[in-house]
Design a protein around this motif. Structure first.
Motif, PDB file in Angstrom:
ATOM      1  N   UNK A  27      34.022  42.910  32.472  1.00 54.66           N
ATOM      2  CA  UNK A  27      33.066  42.928  33.573  1.00 54.66           C
ATOM      3  C   UNK A  27      31.776  43.570  33.097  1.00 54.66           C
ATOM      4  N   UNK A  28      30.659  42.863  33.249  1.00 53.27           N
ATOM      5  CA  UNK A  28      29.367  43.447  32.870  1.00 53.27           C
ATOM      6  C   UNK A  28      28.921  44.483  33.899  1.00 53.27           C
ATOM      7  N   UNK A  29      29.346  44.321  35.154  1.00 53.16           N
ATOM      8  CA  UNK A  29      29.066  45.299  36.210  1.00 53.16           C
ATOM      9  C   UNK A  29      30.372  46.057  36.487  1.00 53.16           C
ATOM     10  N   UNK A  30      30.423  47.291  36.065  1.00 54.55           N
ATOM     11  CA  UNK A  30      31.655  48.078  36.153  1.00 54.55           C
ATOM     12  C   UNK A  30      32.160  48.267  37.573  1.00 54.55           C
ATOM     13  N   UNK A  31      31.279  48.255  38.547  1.00 61.41           N
ATOM     14  CA  UNK A  31      31.685  48.426  39.945  1.00 61.41           C
ATOM     15  C   UNK A  31      32.588  47.279  40.404  1.00 61.41           C
ATOM     16  N   UNK A  32      32.483  46.128  39.774  1.00 64.34           N
ATOM     17  CA  UNK A  32      33.310  44.981  40.155  1.00 64.34           C
ATOM     18  C   UNK A  32      34.801  45.244  39.981  1.00 64.34           C
ATOM     19  N   UNK A  33      35.188  46.184  39.137  1.00 62.78           N
ATOM     20  CA  UNK A  33      36.617  46.424  38.936  1.00 62.78           C
ATOM     21  C   UNK A  33      37.244  47.223  40.080  1.00 62.78           C
ATOM     22  N   UNK A  34      36.414  47.804  40.931  1.00 65.14           N
ATOM     23  CA  UNK A  34      36.936  48.551  42.079  1.00 65.14           C
ATOM     24  C   UNK A  34      37.814  47.657  42.945  1.00 65.14           C
ATOM     25  N   UNK A  35      37.407  46.436  43.180  1.00 67.02           N
ATOM     26  CA  UNK A  35      38.161  45.527  44.050  1.00 67.02           C
ATOM     27  C   UNK A  35      39.553  45.213  43.504  1.00 67.02           C
ATOM     28  N   UNK A  36      39.641  44.946  42.215  1.00 67.30           N
ATOM     29  CA  UNK A  36      40.944  44.595  41.648  1.00 67.30           C
ATOM     30  C   UNK A  36      41.848  45.819  41.557  1.00 67.30           C
ATOM     31  N   UNK A  37      41.258  46.987  41.316  1.00 65.48           N
ATOM     32  CA  UNK A  37      42.052  48.221  41.329  1.00 65.48           C
ATOM     33  C   UNK A  37      42.647  48.425  42.721  1.00 65.48           C
ATOM     34  N   UNK A  38      41.804  48.354  43.728  1.00 68.03           N
ATOM     35  CA  UNK A  38      42.260  48.551  45.103  1.00 68.03           C
ATOM     36  C   UNK A  38      43.309  47.541  45.520  1.00 68.03           C
ATOM     37  N   UNK A  39      43.096  46.288  45.146  1.00 64.44           N
ATOM     38  CA  UNK A  39      44.040  45.230  45.528  1.00 64.44           C
ATOM     39  C   UNK A  39      45.417  45.455  44.904  1.00 64.44           C
ATOM     40  N   UNK A  40      45.442  45.827  43.634  1.00 63.67           N
ATOM     41  CA  UNK A  40      46.732  46.035  42.984  1.00 63.67           C
ATOM     42  C   UNK A  40      47.433  47.270  43.549  1.00 63.67           C
ATOM     43  N   UNK A  41      46.709  48.347  43.730  1.00 66.05           N
ATOM     44  CA  UNK A  41      47.322  49.575  44.242  1.00 66.05           C
ATOM     45  C   UNK A  41      47.801  49.376  45.682  1.00 66.05           C
TER      46      UNK A  41
END
Length: 93
Positions: A39-53
């Motif tokens: 991900x070039x924009x690091x904030x984009x990984x927040x969504x996938x972290x939240x979804x998996x958790x």
């Protein structure tokens, strides 16, 4: 610097099933036990972290994220909120 998300599972089809539900489109993987995305924009990984958790009981998947070259952090239910807070502090825009 790109951020990296790695998903691992020892259950065939588990990562594909999660990604299909997360992205709401069919996901077929060459290696069904590992997935990596940059991900070039690091904030984009927040969504996938939240979804998996939020769905940890539905999937047997381990997540590791890298914000700095060569350093990976295992994302767990215990540290996911702190990682998300850190992402917003480190990358406010």
């Amino acid at each position: 610097m790109e951020s990296v998300v790695n998903l691992y599972s020892d259950k065939p089809g588990e990562i594909s099933r999660f990604l299909t539900n997360f992205y709401n489109k069919d996901f077929r993987l060459d290696n069904d036990l590992k997935w990596e995305n940059k991900y070039s924009n690091s904030i984009e990984i927040v969504d996938i972290i939240g979804a998996l958790i939020d769905n940890k009981d539905n999937y047997k998947i381990n997540m590791w994220v890298s914000l700095d070259d060569g350093l990976f952090i295992n994302v767990t239910e215990n540290n996911s909120n702190e990682i998300i807070k850190y992402l917003y502090e480190r990358f406010p825009y």
